[in-house]
Write a protein that holds these residues in place. Structure first.
Motif, mmCIF file in Angstrom:
data_model
loop_
_atom_site.group_PDB
_atom_site.id
_atom_site.type_symbol
_atom_site.label_atom_id
_atom_site.label_comp_id
_atom_site.label_asym_id
_atom_site.label_seq_id
_atom_site.Cartn_x
_atom_site.Cartn_y
_atom_site.Cartn_z
ATOM 1 N N ALA A 156 45.913 39.257 42.028
ATOM 2 C CA ALA A 156 45.223 37.964 41.936
ATOM 3 C C ALA A 156 44.829 37.546 43.348
ATOM 4 C CB ALA A 156 46.118 36.910 41.300
ATOM 5 N N THR A 157 43.527 37.484 43.612
ATOM 6 C CA THR A 157 43.043 37.184 44.955
ATOM 7 C C THR A 157 42.079 36.009 44.919
ATOM 8 O OG1 THR A 157 43.226 39.512 45.603
ATOM 9 C CG2 THR A 157 41.871 38.096 46.984
ATOM 10 N N PHE A 158 42.413 34.986 45.693
ATOM 11 C CA PHE A 158 41.534 33.848 45.897
ATOM 12 C C PHE A 158 40.953 33.935 47.316
ATOM 13 C CE2 PHE A 158 44.375 32.634 42.560
ATOM 14 C CZ PHE A 158 43.668 31.773 41.738
ATOM 15 N N LEU A 159 39.832 33.245 47.511
ATOM 16 C CA LEU A 159 39.222 33.167 48.833
ATOM 17 C C LEU A 159 38.892 31.713 49.121
ATOM 18 C CD1 LEU A 159 37.871 34.311 51.408
ATOM 19 C CD2 LEU A 159 35.805 34.715 50.037
ATOM 20 N N LEU A 160 39.437 31.194 50.235
ATOM 21 C CA LEU A 160 39.138 29.845 50.689
ATOM 22 C C LEU A 160 38.291 29.951 51.946
ATOM 23 C CD1 LEU A 160 41.607 26.846 51.034
ATOM 24 C CD2 LEU A 160 40.067 27.440 52.903
ATOM 25 N N ALA A 211 35.109 40.412 42.208
ATOM 26 C CA ALA A 211 36.206 40.803 43.095
ATOM 27 C C ALA A 211 37.309 39.763 43.200
ATOM 28 C CB ALA A 211 35.661 41.115 44.495
ATOM 29 N N LEU A 212 36.995 38.496 42.934
ATOM 30 C CA LEU A 212 37.944 37.412 43.162
ATOM 31 C C LEU A 212 38.472 36.829 41.864
ATOM 32 C CD1 LEU A 212 36.003 35.443 45.929
ATOM 33 C CD2 LEU A 212 37.942 36.995 46.285
ATOM 34 N N THR A 213 39.700 36.334 41.918
ATOM 35 C CA THR A 213 40.266 35.551 40.826
ATOM 36 C C THR A 213 39.739 34.125 40.866
ATOM 37 O OG1 THR A 213 42.270 36.906 40.955
ATOM 38 C CG2 THR A 213 42.434 34.819 39.762
ATOM 39 N N GLY A 214 39.558 33.590 42.060
ATOM 40 C CA GLY A 214 39.060 32.234 42.218
ATOM 41 C C GLY A 214 38.508 32.016 43.605
ATOM 42 N N LEU A 215 37.683 30.977 43.742
ATOM 43 C CA LEU A 215 36.977 30.674 44.985
ATOM 44 C C LEU A 215 37.219 29.217 45.336
ATOM 45 C CD1 LEU A 215 34.770 31.640 47.088
ATOM 46 C CD2 LEU A 215 33.077 30.711 45.474
#
Length: 299
Positions: free
Chosen positions: A99-103, A122-126
């Motif tokens: 599970a990868t988020f990007l902030l 590619a992301l779980t959440g942004l």
């Protein structure tokens, strides 16, 4: 790409992406991983440290290329949004987290938008923090007009009178020392009320550093408004009500364009809500990531 034995071991790591060193720092032990891309461009990452959020997530703080211990690109014009996004992807692939988020904060938010548009699954959440879907003439004119109004918001504060001119000089700085001095001088403009917390913010202000090569990158204005409707990644948009450079209406524009998005406005913050309203900021991010992980805010 070189790989250490445990890419999420707390502490500092350096990997190599396309022959260029990429430095990142791991803190926290939460079940989900969140990459953190700072602003600028050319700004040191430490101002974005979020200790409270580290209690909920494993945060991976990137040192963007051209800054700190990360590598340098051959020419200032190489520091384009897509180049930063390419390095983000190298780290995402390297971590290989479930599970990868990007902030992305400010300019880092531009990078995050470009990243999710290039890598839509590619992301779980942004998390788009104090940023905008566009720059250009209107964006900068509005930021300068907001700086012109600072003396009205902070009567009696003599140092705000010259912030607009210092801001413009800093944007055109050609050496790191001038850029760093300029950013430290204009820092109060990035807060709703810097002087209420001046003593506790003084160490952060003194520690800010700028590398000017990324700041000097030439290229067209950033504008992804027409592309954002294709984003399927669950997204949180965060704005500060007193943000002079990424005013709330830019966040609202992001929210209107991106499906499956959530919008949070911090009424007592400027550009740095994680410092100005840390408890509320942490709660908003932690709640969003938990909701996404539980499927309550899905693609």
């Amino acid at each position: 790409m070189t790989t250490p034995a445990d890419p999420l071991l707390p502490g500092s790591h350096t990997i190599t992406i396309g022959g260029i060193p990429q430095r990142y720092h791991v803190a926290g032990t939460g079940p989900a991983v969140c990459l953190v891309h700072s602003g600028g461009p050319g700004l040191s990452w430490e101002y974005l440290r979020m200790p409270d959020l580290e209690q909920h997530l494993t945060l991976v703080y990137l040192e963007p290329i051209g800054t700190g211990e990360s590598g340098r690109l051959p020419h200032p014009d190489d520091y384009r949004i897509d180049a930063y996004a390419r390095f983000v992807h190298g780290v995402v692939e390297h971590l290989n987290a479930p599970a990868t988020f990007l902030l992305g904060h400010s300019h880092g938010g531009f990078v995050a938008q470009r990243y999710v548009l290039t890598h839509p699954t590619a992301l779980t959440g942004l998390i788009l923090y104090a940023t905008s879907p566009r720059t250009g003439e209107q964006f900068w004119a509005e930021a300068l007009a907001n700086l012109d109004r600072l003396p009205e918001r902070h009567p009696g504060r003599a140092e705000v009178a010259g912030i607009r001119e210092t801001f413009q000089r800093t944007l055109s700085a050609t050496d790191d020392e001038t850029g760093t001095e300029g950013l430290r001088a204009i820092l109060p403009a990035y807060f709703a009320d810097y002087w209420s917390h001046e003593s506790e913010l003084a160490p952060m202000r003194a520690g800010l550093r700028v590398w000017t090569d990324p700041m000097r990158a030439a290229g067209p204005p950033f504008d992804v408004r027409d592309e954002l409707t294709t984003v399927t990644t669950p997204t949180l948009i965060v704005s500060g009500a007193h943000d002079f450079i990424c005013a709330p209406h830019w966040g609202e524009m992001l929210h209107e364009a991106i499906p499956h998005s959530r919008y949070t406005l911090f009424k007592d913050s400027g550009h740095l809500a994680h410092i100005e309203e840390p408890a509320a900021f942490t709660s908003a991010i932690a709640t969003f990531t938990q909701d996404v992980t539980l499927g309550e805010l899905s693609r």
